[in-house]
Motif scaffolding. Structure first.
Motif, PDB file in Angstrom:
ATOM      1  N   PHE A 236       0.940  -1.174  -0.050  1.00 20.21           N
ATOM      2  CA  PHE A 236      -0.068  -0.069  -0.029  1.00 20.21           C
ATOM      3  C   PHE A 236       0.812   1.300  -0.119  1.00 20.21           C
ATOM      4  CE2 PHE A 236      -4.415  -1.173   1.688  1.00 20.21           C
ATOM      5  CZ  PHE A 236      -4.162  -2.746   1.180  1.00 20.21           C
ATOM      6  N   GLY A 285      -5.637   7.899   2.521  1.00 24.00           N
ATOM      7  CA  GLY A 285      -4.959   6.704   2.902  1.00 24.00           C
ATOM      8  C   GLY A 285      -4.608   6.783   4.224  1.00 24.00           C
ATOM      9  N   LEU A 291      -8.830   2.434   5.045  1.00 21.92           N
ATOM     10  CA  LEU A 291      -7.747   1.207   5.032  1.00 21.92           C
ATOM     11  C   LEU A 291      -8.470  -0.143   5.358  1.00 21.92           C
ATOM     12  CD1 LEU A 291      -4.910   3.173   6.931  1.00 21.92           C
ATOM     13  CD2 LEU A 291      -5.160   2.779   4.324  1.00 21.92           C
ATOM     14  N   GLU A 294     -10.216  -1.452   2.203  1.00 22.63           N
ATOM     15  CA  GLU A 294      -9.017  -1.991   1.312  1.00 22.63           C
ATOM     16  C   GLU A 294      -8.183  -3.199   1.953  1.00 22.63           C
ATOM     17  OE1 GLU A 294      -8.909  -1.394  -1.844  1.00 22.63           O
ATOM     18  OE2 GLU A 294     -10.413   0.078  -1.559  1.00 22.63           O
ATOM     19  N   VAL A 296      -6.183  -3.422   4.736  1.00 21.35           N
ATOM     20  CA  VAL A 296      -4.767  -3.229   4.886  1.00 21.35           C
ATOM     21  C   VAL A 296      -4.015  -4.227   5.700  1.00 21.35           C
ATOM     22  CG1 VAL A 296      -5.201  -1.780   7.020  1.00 21.35           C
ATOM     23  CG2 VAL A 296      -3.419  -1.231   5.740  1.00 21.35           C
ATOM     24  N   ALA A 299      -1.616  -6.228   3.925  1.00 19.04           N
ATOM     25  CA  ALA A 299      -0.431  -5.391   3.306  1.00 19.04           C
ATOM     26  C   ALA A 299       0.805  -5.966   4.073  1.00 19.04           C
ATOM     27  CB  ALA A 299      -0.650  -3.942   3.600  1.00 19.04           C
ATOM     28  N   PHE A 302       3.361  -1.032   4.118  1.00 20.87           N
ATOM     29  CA  PHE A 302       2.638   0.211   4.024  1.00 20.87           C
ATOM     30  C   PHE A 302       3.311   1.293   3.967  1.00 20.87           C
ATOM     31  CE2 PHE A 302       0.393   3.709   5.785  1.00 20.87           C
ATOM     32  CZ  PHE A 302      -0.952   3.753   5.312  1.00 20.87           C
ATOM     33  N   ALA A 319      -1.851   2.088  10.285  1.00 17.31           N
ATOM     34  CA  ALA A 319      -1.782   1.156   9.402  1.00 17.31           C
ATOM     35  C   ALA A 319      -0.866  -0.254  10.444  1.00 17.31           C
ATOM     36  CB  ALA A 319      -0.889   1.103   8.242  1.00 17.31           C
ATOM     37  N   ALA A 324      -0.742  -4.057   9.278  1.00 22.23           N
ATOM     38  CA  ALA A 324       0.430  -3.947   8.131  1.00 22.23           C
ATOM     39  C   ALA A 324       1.722  -4.337   8.803  1.00 22.23           C
ATOM     40  CB  ALA A 324       0.461  -2.683   7.625  1.00 22.23           C
TER      41      ALA A 324
END
Length: 457
Positions: A236, A285, A291, A294, A296, A299, A302, A319, A324
């Motif tokens: 991300f 974002g 987040l 999507e 996150v 991820a 990030f 994040a 993340a």
């Protein structure tokens, strides 16, 4: 050496402070009067209030007698014009310019074709992209710096309370059986920099830097309790400026899945045209709902790369809390770096720091191969070639009295063999020597290693 610096911002200030301490005569041209007053208080330099594109101002600053100009304002066209004035007015021998445009290669050709000789055009954004990519596979690693064409690696890591290294001395770690070519070169503890010796211990909250060879990097990471991600699939990116786009292009070329968040709809359209497989999302974002939507938590990395340091730090904290595995924050204000590390954001990148490193390396030039500064120039890693007249050449490390706050981290022989040396290692003319030092020790070390005894040209 007489050095004229165009611009009085943070990059220029750091460069001026270092070069003036090394015995150079520094003049700074700065347009903002309040900034000039601050520079007068902070630096041992002549400060001229005015525009770097004003011929009269540049004459008043002594452009006719300068040996070098470093054009480091925030505006590309001002930097180019300052170099043009320096060439026309005084035929200044050495010219350096910072450029931030993504068309930097085109402007290098333009300068060459028109006869404007600029010895170094440094592009901090490009260098920042190169610093981001190597660390993405290593969740616990703050940064990875390469020396000697990649033969020597330096990696940083934050030590938490659960780390097996916390509370251990250098002697205890050595008895634990690390890889042969391994050395803890620096410890950052708050604002303190420690070049560690045997009795020194690692404490929770420290950021430590370990030097090793390329072949033993993975072994060293494992020894320190770190491991690489099995794969880097989902990345991300927050922020669709030059660095975000550049990283996205590099990652999609490697076959990674990239999501890029940008709040400006027109900018999103442009990014879609510049990238091939990146999913460009018109959204914030730094927003938790976005987040989560999507995913996150999936991820592997990030990256918060907007133009606002505060947003980048907040986005990384969010994040990381959402799952993340690796977070990276772009931080321009160098005094924010310690704060980001205290908040648990191990990996930060700074175009300003990249600009300082590139310019210092070039100014010292000659046998100096690379310069990497840490934090607010609190410490440096310098790679240089030992000259035949170097004070330490022909001596074993145990017989050399190094300046306090310095250590030889690695030696690369002309054959290409890289070692992390111990006391019986011999420094020979032609060796690449990588040393780590607090900033106050750097001039003495450079004078000892360089054949002509000078730190700069």
């Amino acid at each position: 050496m007489r050095i004229l610096i165009a611009g009085g911002g943070e990059v220029a200030t750091l460069i001026a402070r270092r070069l003036s301490r090394e015995g150079n005569e520094i003049t700074i041209v700065e347009e903002n009067a309040d900034r000039c007053a601050l520079l007068e208080e902070q630096l041992d330099a002549k400060i001229v209030n005015g525009s770097a594109v004003g011929v009269k101002t540049m004459r008043a600053a002594g452009v006719g007698s300068a040996d070098m100009i470093i054009a480091a304002t925030t505006l590309d066209h001002v930097n180019l014009l300052a170099c043009m004035i320096a060439q026309a007015e005084g035929n200044v021998r050495v010219k350096v310019a910072r450029m931030r445009t993504h068309e930097v290669d085109h402007w290098r050709r333009v300068c060459a074709d028109t006869g404007l000789r600029i010895d170094l055009i440094i592009h901090p954004e490009g260098e920042t992209i190169r610093r981001i990519l190597p660390v993405l596979r290593f969740p616990g690693v703050s940064d990875i710096v390469e020396f000697a064409g990649g033969k020597v690696k330096l990696f940083g890591m934050a030590v938490d309370r659960g780390s097996w290294t916390a509370g251990k001395s250098m002697e205890e770690l050595d008895r634990a059986g690390p890889p042969k070519n391994s050395l803890i070169a620096m410890i950052f503890r708050g604002q303190q920099v420690i070049i560690p010796r045997g009795p020194d211990t690692i404490q929770p909250g420290d950021v430590i830097y370990v030097v090793t060879t390329a072949q033993e990097l993975e072994q060293d990471l494992t020894f320190m309790g770190l491991r690489a991600s099995e794969s880097l699939r989902n990345v991300f990116i927050v922020g669709g400026k030059q660095i975000g786009i550049g990283v996205a292009q590099e990652l999609e070329a490697q076959g990674k899945s990239v999501r890029l968040f940008e709040t400006d709809a027109a900018r999103c359209e442009k990014i879609s045209q510049l990238t091939r497989d990146t999913l460009v999302i018109h959204g914030d974002g730094t927003d938790e709902g976005t987040l989560r939507e999507e995913n996150v938590e999936r991820a592997d990395a990030f990256l918060a790369l907007t133009g606002h340091d505060e947003d980048n730090i907040i986005a990384c904290l969010l994040a990381r809390r959402l799952g993340a595995r690796k977070v990276v924050a772009l931080v321009n204000k160098l005094n924010y770096l310690p704060m980001a590390h205290l908040l648990g954001i191990a990996t930060t990148v700074s175009p300003r720091a990249a600009a300082v490193d590139g310019i210092l390396q070039f100014v010292r030039k000659g046998r100096v191969q690379s310069v990497t500064t840490f934090r607010q120039e609190e410490a440096e890693a310098i790679e240089l070639i030992a000259g035949p007249g170097a004070r330490y050449a022909g001596k074993r490390l145990r017989d050399v009295r190094m300046p306090r706050g310095s250590i030889v981290g690695a030696i690369v022989k002309p054959t290409g063999e890289a070692i992390v040396p111990r006391g019986n290692a011999l420094i020979e003319p032609g060796d690449r020597v990588i040393f780590f030092a607090v900033e106050s020790a750097v001039p003495e070390l450079e004078a000892a290693f360089l054949a002509d005894g000078r730190g700069v040209r």
